[in-house]
Every structure is written in structure tokens, then in C-alpha cells.
Scaffold this motif. Structure first.
Motif, PDB file in Angstrom:
ATOM      1  N   GLU A   1       0.807  -1.217   0.000  1.00 26.22           N
ATOM      2  CA  GLU A   1       0.000   0.000   0.000  1.00 26.22           C
ATOM      3  C   GLU A   1       0.849   1.280   0.000  1.00 26.22           C
ATOM      4  O   GLU A   1       0.402   2.314  -0.486  1.00 26.22           O
ATOM      5  CB  GLU A   1      -0.911  -0.030   1.234  1.00 26.22           C
ATOM      6  CG  GLU A   1      -2.100   0.858   1.119  1.00 26.22           C
ATOM      7  CD  GLU A   1      -3.008   0.757   2.338  1.00 26.22           C
ATOM      8  OE1 GLU A   1      -3.970  -0.017   2.280  1.00 26.22           O
ATOM      9  OE2 GLU A   1      -2.747   1.450   3.328  1.00 26.22           O
ATOM     10  N   ASP A   2       2.060   1.218   0.558  1.00 28.13           N
ATOM     11  CA  ASP A   2       2.890   2.428   0.561  1.00 28.13           C
ATOM     12  C   ASP A   2       4.087   2.301  -0.391  1.00 28.13           C
ATOM     13  O   ASP A   2       5.112   2.940  -0.193  1.00 28.13           O
ATOM     14  CB  ASP A   2       3.343   2.775   1.986  1.00 28.13           C
ATOM     15  CG  ASP A   2       4.040   1.603   2.674  1.00 28.13           C
ATOM     16  OD1 ASP A   2       4.179   0.536   2.024  1.00 28.13           O
ATOM     17  OD2 ASP A   2       4.429   1.738   3.836  1.00 28.13           O
ATOM     18  N   GLU A   3       3.932   1.475  -1.434  1.00 22.15           N
ATOM     19  CA  GLU A   3       5.022   1.256  -2.400  1.00 22.15           C
ATOM     20  C   GLU A   3       5.432   2.587  -3.057  1.00 22.15           C
ATOM     21  O   GLU A   3       4.591   3.323  -3.554  1.00 22.15           O
ATOM     22  CB  GLU A   3       4.552   0.258  -3.479  1.00 22.15           C
ATOM     23  CG  GLU A   3       5.562  -0.051  -4.547  1.00 22.15           C
ATOM     24  CD  GLU A   3       6.878  -0.598  -3.985  1.00 22.15           C
ATOM     25  OE1 GLU A   3       6.858  -1.661  -3.357  1.00 22.15           O
ATOM     26  OE2 GLU A   3       7.921   0.071  -4.172  1.00 22.15           O
ATOM     27  N   GLN A   4       6.742   2.837  -3.033  1.00 22.81           N
ATOM     28  CA  GLN A   4       7.218   4.093  -3.634  1.00 22.81           C
ATOM     29  C   GLN A   4       7.618   3.930  -5.089  1.00 22.81           C
ATOM     30  O   GLN A   4       7.662   4.903  -5.833  1.00 22.81           O
ATOM     31  CB  GLN A   4       8.400   4.631  -2.826  1.00 22.81           C
ATOM     32  CG  GLN A   4       7.979   5.028  -1.423  1.00 22.81           C
ATOM     33  CD  GLN A   4       9.145   5.488  -0.568  1.00 22.81           C
ATOM     34  OE1 GLN A   4      10.014   6.206  -1.035  1.00 22.81           O
ATOM     35  NE2 GLN A   4       9.170   5.067   0.683  1.00 22.81           N
ATOM     36  N   ASP A   5       7.934   2.704  -5.484  1.00 19.97           N
ATOM     37  CA  ASP A   5       8.310   2.443  -6.872  1.00 19.97           C
ATOM     38  C   ASP A   5       7.048   2.071  -7.668  1.00 19.97           C
ATOM     39  O   ASP A   5       6.567   0.937  -7.638  1.00 19.97           O
ATOM     40  CB  ASP A   5       9.336   1.291  -6.900  1.00 19.97           C
ATOM     41  CG  ASP A   5       9.725   0.899  -8.316  1.00 19.97           C
ATOM     42  OD1 ASP A   5       9.156   1.465  -9.281  1.00 19.97           O
ATOM     43  OD2 ASP A   5      10.583   0.008  -8.458  1.00 19.97           O
ATOM     44  N   HIS A   6       6.505   3.059  -8.367  1.00 19.91           N
ATOM     45  CA  HIS A   6       5.201   2.847  -9.006  1.00 19.91           C
ATOM     46  C   HIS A   6       5.256   1.881 -10.185  1.00 19.91           C
ATOM     47  O   HIS A   6       4.214   1.434 -10.665  1.00 19.91           O
ATOM     48  CB  HIS A   6       4.594   4.188  -9.408  1.00 19.91           C
ATOM     49  CG  HIS A   6       4.172   4.998  -8.222  1.00 19.91           C
ATOM     50  ND1 HIS A   6       3.506   6.187  -8.312  1.00 19.91           N
ATOM     51  CD2 HIS A   6       4.326   4.777  -6.884  1.00 19.91           C
ATOM     52  CE1 HIS A   6       3.276   6.674  -7.101  1.00 19.91           C
ATOM     53  NE2 HIS A   6       3.770   5.834  -6.219  1.00 19.91           N
TER      54      HIS A   6
ATOM     55  N   ILE B   1     -10.595   6.529  -2.454  1.00 21.69           N
ATOM     56  CA  ILE B   1     -11.027   7.115  -1.175  1.00 21.69           C
ATOM     57  C   ILE B   1      -9.955   6.909  -0.097  1.00 21.69           C
ATOM     58  O   ILE B   1      -9.709   7.780   0.739  1.00 21.69           O
ATOM     59  CB  ILE B   1     -12.433   6.599  -0.743  1.00 21.69           C
ATOM     60  CG1 ILE B   1     -13.052   7.552   0.293  1.00 21.69           C
ATOM     61  CG2 ILE B   1     -12.396   5.189  -0.187  1.00 21.69           C
ATOM     62  CD1 ILE B   1     -14.544   7.314   0.539  1.00 21.69           C
ATOM     63  N   HIS B   2      -9.260   5.759  -0.146  1.00 19.71           N
ATOM     64  CA  HIS B   2      -8.168   5.549   0.811  1.00 19.71           C
ATOM     65  C   HIS B   2      -6.998   6.490   0.525  1.00 19.71           C
ATOM     66  O   HIS B   2      -6.371   7.005   1.448  1.00 19.71           O
ATOM     67  CB  HIS B   2      -7.693   4.099   0.798  1.00 19.71           C
ATOM     68  CG  HIS B   2      -8.610   3.193   1.564  1.00 19.71           C
ATOM     69  ND1 HIS B   2      -8.976   3.449   2.852  1.00 19.71           N
ATOM     70  CD2 HIS B   2      -9.226   2.040   1.216  1.00 19.71           C
ATOM     71  CE1 HIS B   2      -9.780   2.492   3.279  1.00 19.71           C
ATOM     72  NE2 HIS B   2      -9.957   1.629   2.297  1.00 19.71           N
ATOM     73  N   GLY B   3      -6.716   6.712  -0.746  1.00 18.74           N
ATOM     74  CA  GLY B   3      -5.648   7.639  -1.114  1.00 18.74           C
ATOM     75  C   GLY B   3      -5.989   9.051  -0.664  1.00 18.74           C
ATOM     76  O   GLY B   3      -5.144   9.784  -0.138  1.00 18.74           O
TER      77      GLY B   3
ATOM     78  N   GLU C   1       7.655   9.974   8.633  1.00 18.60           N
ATOM     79  CA  GLU C   1       6.959  11.232   8.418  1.00 18.60           C
ATOM     80  C   GLU C   1       6.053  11.259   7.170  1.00 18.60           C
ATOM     81  O   GLU C   1       4.902  11.659   7.232  1.00 18.60           O
ATOM     82  CB  GLU C   1       8.022  12.367   8.384  1.00 18.60           C
ATOM     83  CG  GLU C   1       7.529  13.757   8.065  1.00 18.60           C
ATOM     84  CD  GLU C   1       6.505  14.292   9.069  1.00 18.60           C
ATOM     85  OE1 GLU C   1       6.524  13.867  10.239  1.00 18.60           O
ATOM     86  OE2 GLU C   1       5.678  15.135   8.642  1.00 18.60           O
ATOM     87  N   ASN C   2       6.597  10.815   6.022  1.00 17.63           N
ATOM     88  CA  ASN C   2       5.831  10.951   4.781  1.00 17.63           C
ATOM     89  C   ASN C   2       5.084   9.680   4.358  1.00 17.63           C
ATOM     90  O   ASN C   2       4.704   9.538   3.207  1.00 17.63           O
ATOM     91  CB  ASN C   2       6.751  11.400   3.648  1.00 17.63           C
ATOM     92  CG  ASN C   2       7.013  12.895   3.724  1.00 17.63           C
ATOM     93  OD1 ASN C   2       6.450  13.588   4.579  1.00 17.63           O
ATOM     94  ND2 ASN C   2       7.879  13.396   2.846  1.00 17.63           N
ATOM     95  N   GLN C   3       4.863   8.770   5.301  1.00 24.30           N
ATOM     96  CA  GLN C   3       4.208   7.503   4.928  1.00 24.30           C
ATOM     97  C   GLN C   3       2.807   7.737   4.358  1.00 24.30           C
ATOM     98  O   GLN C   3       2.394   7.087   3.398  1.00 24.30           O
ATOM     99  CB  GLN C   3       4.131   6.556   6.130  1.00 24.30           C
ATOM    100  CG  GLN C   3       3.696   5.152   5.715  1.00 24.30           C
ATOM    101  CD  GLN C   3       3.607   4.180   6.889  1.00 24.30           C
ATOM    102  OE1 GLN C   3       3.635   4.588   8.053  1.00 24.30           O
ATOM    103  NE2 GLN C   3       3.507   2.908   6.573  1.00 24.30           N
TER     104      GLN C   3
ATOM    105  N   CYS D   1      -0.777   7.658  -0.256  1.00 20.91           N
ATOM    106  CA  CYS D   1      -1.658   8.384  -1.177  1.00 20.91           C
ATOM    107  C   CYS D   1      -1.194   8.204  -2.612  1.00 20.91           C
ATOM    108  O   CYS D   1      -1.977   7.861  -3.504  1.00 20.91           O
ATOM    109  CB  CYS D   1      -1.694   9.859  -0.802  1.00 20.91           C
ATOM    110  SG  CYS D   1      -2.210  10.907  -2.166  1.00 20.91           S
ATOM    111  N   LEU D   2       0.100   8.431  -2.859  1.00 17.53           N
ATOM    112  CA  LEU D   2       0.599   8.388  -4.241  1.00 17.53           C
ATOM    113  C   LEU D   2       0.458   6.996  -4.828  1.00 17.53           C
ATOM    114  O   LEU D   2       0.100   6.828  -5.998  1.00 17.53           O
ATOM    115  CB  LEU D   2       2.064   8.851  -4.281  1.00 17.53           C
ATOM    116  CG  LEU D   2       2.281  10.322  -3.869  1.00 17.53           C
ATOM    117  CD1 LEU D   2       3.772  10.649  -3.830  1.00 17.53           C
ATOM    118  CD2 LEU D   2       1.544  11.272  -4.811  1.00 17.53           C
ATOM    119  N   SER D   3       0.717   5.992  -3.994  1.00 18.46           N
ATOM    120  CA  SER D   3       0.607   4.628  -4.501  1.00 18.46           C
ATOM    121  C   SER D   3      -0.858   4.252  -4.750  1.00 18.46           C
ATOM    122  O   SER D   3      -1.216   3.639  -5.757  1.00 18.46           O
ATOM    123  CB  SER D   3       1.336   3.704  -3.523  1.00 18.46           C
ATOM    124  OG  SER D   3       0.604   2.569  -3.271  1.00 18.46           O
ATOM    125  N   LEU D   4      -1.734   4.658  -3.834  1.00 24.14           N
ATOM    126  CA  LEU D   4      -3.165   4.362  -4.014  1.00 24.14           C
ATOM    127  C   LEU D   4      -3.738   5.112  -5.221  1.00 24.14           C
ATOM    128  O   LEU D   4      -4.556   4.569  -5.971  1.00 24.14           O
ATOM    129  CB  LEU D   4      -3.931   4.707  -2.736  1.00 24.14           C
ATOM    130  CG  LEU D   4      -3.737   3.705  -1.591  1.00 24.14           C
ATOM    131  CD1 LEU D   4      -3.994   4.339  -0.221  1.00 24.14           C
ATOM    132  CD2 LEU D   4      -4.651   2.493  -1.788  1.00 24.14           C
TER     133      LEU D   4
END
Ligand code: GN1
Ligand code: MG
Length: 357
Positions: free
Chosen positions: A253-258, A300-302, A321-323, A328-331
Motif C-alpha cells: 500500500e505504501d510502495e514508492q516504486d510505481h 477514497i483511501h488515497g 513522516e511521509n508515509q 496516497c501516491l501509490s493508491l
């Protein structure tokens, strides 16, 4: 000597109807809301013990009444039963004054949960158990269920909270998240049409992400749904979409590598196939809106994660801090990928699911 945390928790456990002894406790770091412990007798896990987050769940009695009623319907040979262990005074939860509210549930042995999967067998089993959950709860009386988090998946409420956060946010945060903010505004417009759909209200789980499904360790058979805190009235597409956002997407859910975020058609189809083995339980209109559920829930979760980022993390527990922004970005990325598959999803659900008459 200062009491250790384990001693304190063992002390609270003593208020429940279990064999009085010193238990071993293991913290379970899943979830963004409650504090969860596995209670063990030596190395044998026996119970799940939870402190309910009162900031999020103000009506603890309402939650526990909802769960107790739902458990009484979730009885079936193909669905594993979890029991609420009562307190010595016969209640389903214990109020530790300062310490908050606690509840104890039986633990299902030899079980596991998955955050993500690439296995179509797991996706299919997930679909089967989500469908079974709904089929069994279709007999419950919806008016008995308390709205413990009112308007939980109501997009107009989430929009209002987002707009308030925009008004109060640190300008630096507004700048860092500017693309997400634009996407949020545009998508809110697109999803408005869902609000006017006339669908049956059902007793929903409202948090059917994959790791809220318990599987047997040996053969990955879906056993039951866990974390019933948000069991309330809702629409089936909520539970469908929440499952799809964590099943058709193999990234966290918080994956940074899109580039790792993908819409996996074989997993989507397997989930729908699993739903269909329960036979007909959805109306024609419910089926035709399912693809929008797969867009709505990640969105809605994002949006909620973005709002919490702008509000400086006052709702979700964050491990850095930025989790919330990463979530959001991943969702939102998955929301975009699901939007591209609306026609495909439509074809699959219409082909595989038979409506009730
Ligand atoms: C929260 O804490 P957890 O993981 O059970 C949230 C869900 C989200 C989930 C993950 C009451 O649940 O809606 O799906 O995080 N629950 C609440 O994003 O807000
Ligand atoms: Mg939850």
C-alpha cells in the motif's frame, strides 16, 4: 521494580474468562489503528488481545454489538468461527479506565494472512470467502447495526475533510503534494455519479483488504475475515473494491516504486471467479457497478491518506513522516491503473456473476 508492559497487559487479561496464568505476549504490528497482541501459552498462540483506538472508534459498545451480532450469523462449515471471550462480568470488552478498552478473541491455529499475493489460488479463495461473508450476513437485520464511524466510505464527507485540510495545510506540504491534489479534485468529480446509484444497503465488512482475510497455512484455503471493527451498513462495491485494490495490485500500500504497481488481470479474474462459486447473491445493478468499486476504494483511501498527510498525521499511525503521502501516491497510481480497466472489468463481472432475480 517498575511493572513491565507484559505484566500490565497480563493484569488486564486477568479480567477475562480464561485460565489465570502468566501468558506470553507478542505485539502484532499490522494495522494503522488498534494495538494488537498475540497471547501465547508458552509457544502456543491462544488469543488475539486488542486495545481499541478510541480516537477512531468512539462508540466501543456499538462496535462490539455489531461484531457480536455478525459473529452469530457467520456460522457455516466453510467459514471458521472466531469467538469473543467475555469478561468475568459477561461483557464483550473491558474498560480499563485510563488504559482504554480491551477485547479478547480466540485465535485460529495454523492460519496466516498475506499483505499481497501473486497466487491466483489465493485470489480466488479471497473472492469465495468475501462472497460467503456477504451471503451469511444477508440474513442479519441491517437495522441492528450501529454506524460506529458515520459516513465511513462517504465520498462527500471525505471531500469536505480534504478541503478543510487544504485550507489549513503547511504551504510546503501543499507544494510537495500538488499533483496528487489535482488528481484528487478531478477524480472527485468523476466519482460523483456513484452517489446517485440506487443500491441495496448490506451489512458490510468495510475493510476487506487482503490481509484482513485469514488463510490456512498448509493449503491457503480462505478461513474467514478478521478485523470486524468496521462492520456496518454499506454497499457491496466497498468490499469488492477494497479487496481488489490489495489483490489485483501486487505491490504494498505504501510502495514508492510505481513501476511495481500493476493491475493484474489474472488475479482480478480469479477473485471474481471465487465470488461466483457462492451462486447468485448480488443484484444486476450491484454487479454492473463493481468495476467502479475497484476505482472508488483505492481512491477514497488515497484521499484519506492525503488528508492525513496535510493534517500532519493525526489519524493513521505512521512509521515515518511521509508515509501517508507515499500511501496516497501509490493508491492514486493504482486508481489510475484501475480506471484504464473499467471496460475489461465490466466484461469479466458480467460474464462470471449471475444476478439474483
Ligand atoms: C485502517 O488499521 P487498519 O489497517 O485495520 C483503516 C482502513 C484502511 C486501512 C489501510 C478504521 O485499517 O479503512 O483500509 O487502514 N481503518 C479505519 O489503509 O480507518
Ligand atoms: Mg481495520
Amino acid at each position: 521494580m517498575m511493572a513491565t508492559k507484559n505484566d500490565t497487559i497480563n493484569g488486564v487479561l486477568g479480567n477475562f474468562r480464561i485460565e489465570p496464568k502468566e501468558y506470553q505476549l507478542q505485539t502484532i504490528n499490522q494495522g494503522y489503528i488498534n494495538d494488537t497482541y498475540l497471547v501465547m501459552d508458552g509457544t502456543t498462540p491462544l488469543y488475539i488481545f486488542q486495545r481499541i483506538n478510541q480516537n477512531v472508534f468512539q462508540d466501543v459498545k456499538g462496535i462490539m454489538d455489531n461484531i457480536e451480532d455478525a459473529f452469530s450469523y457467520l456460522v457455516d462449515p466453510s467459514y471458521s468461527t472466531i469467538e469473543l471471550v467475555k469478561t468475568k462480568s459477561g461483557a464483550t470488552y473491558f474498560n480499563e479506565e485510563e488504559g482504554g478498552y480491551w477485547r479478547l478473541m480466540t485465535y485460529i491455529g495454523n492460519s496466516t494472512a498475506h499483505n499481497t499475493t501473486t497466487d491466483t489460488k489465493i485470489a480466488q479463495e479471497a473472492g469465495r470467502i468475501v462472497g460467503k461473508f456477504h451471503q451469511l450476513l444477508a440474513d442479519a437485520s441491517i437495522e441492528n447495526y450501529v454506524d460506529t464511524i458515520p459516513r465511513f466510505h462517504d465520498l462527500s464527507l471525505r471531500q469536505q475533510q480534504f478541503e478543510e485540510a487544504l485550507g489549513n495545510a503547511d504551504p510546503k506540504k501543499l507544494d510537495i503534494s500538488k499533483d496528487a491534489i489535482v488528481f484528487a479534485k478531478n477524480t472527485l468529480e468523476k466519482l460523483k455519479a456513484l452517489n446517485s446509484a440506487e443500491l441495496p444497503l448490506r451489512v458490510c465488512h468495510n475493510d476487506t483488504k487482503l490481509n484482513n482475510i485469514l488463510f490456512s497455512k498448509e493449503e491457503n484455503k480462505a478461513l474467514c475475515l478478521i478485523d470486524l471493527d468496521t462492520v456496518m451498513k454499506g454497499y457491496f462495491y466497498y468490499d469488492f473494491g477494497d479487496a481488489i485494490r490489495t489483490i489485483a495490485n501486487t505491490a504494498n500500500e505504501d510502495e514508492q516504486d510505481h513501476s511495481k504497481i500493476t493491475f493484474e488481470k489474472n488475479l482480478f479474474e480469479a477473485f471474481v471467479e471465487g465470488l461466483s462459486v457462492n451462486g447468485a447473491f448480488l443484484t444486476k445493478d450491484e454487479i454492473s457497478l463493481l468495476p467502479w468499486g475497484a476505482v472508488f476504494m483505492p481512491f477514497i483511501h488515497g484521499l484519506r491518506a492525503l488528508t492525513d498527510y496535510l493534517n500532519n498525521n493525526i489519524y493513521y499511525k505512521v512509521s515515518y513522516e511521509n508515509q501517508n503521502l507515499d500511501r496516497c501516491l501509490s493508491l492514486f497510481d493504482f486508481t489510475k491503473k484501475a480506471l484504464l480497466q473499467i471496460d475489461y472489468m465490466q466484461e469479466v463481472v458480467e460474464n462470471k456473476l449471475v444476478p439474483i432475480q
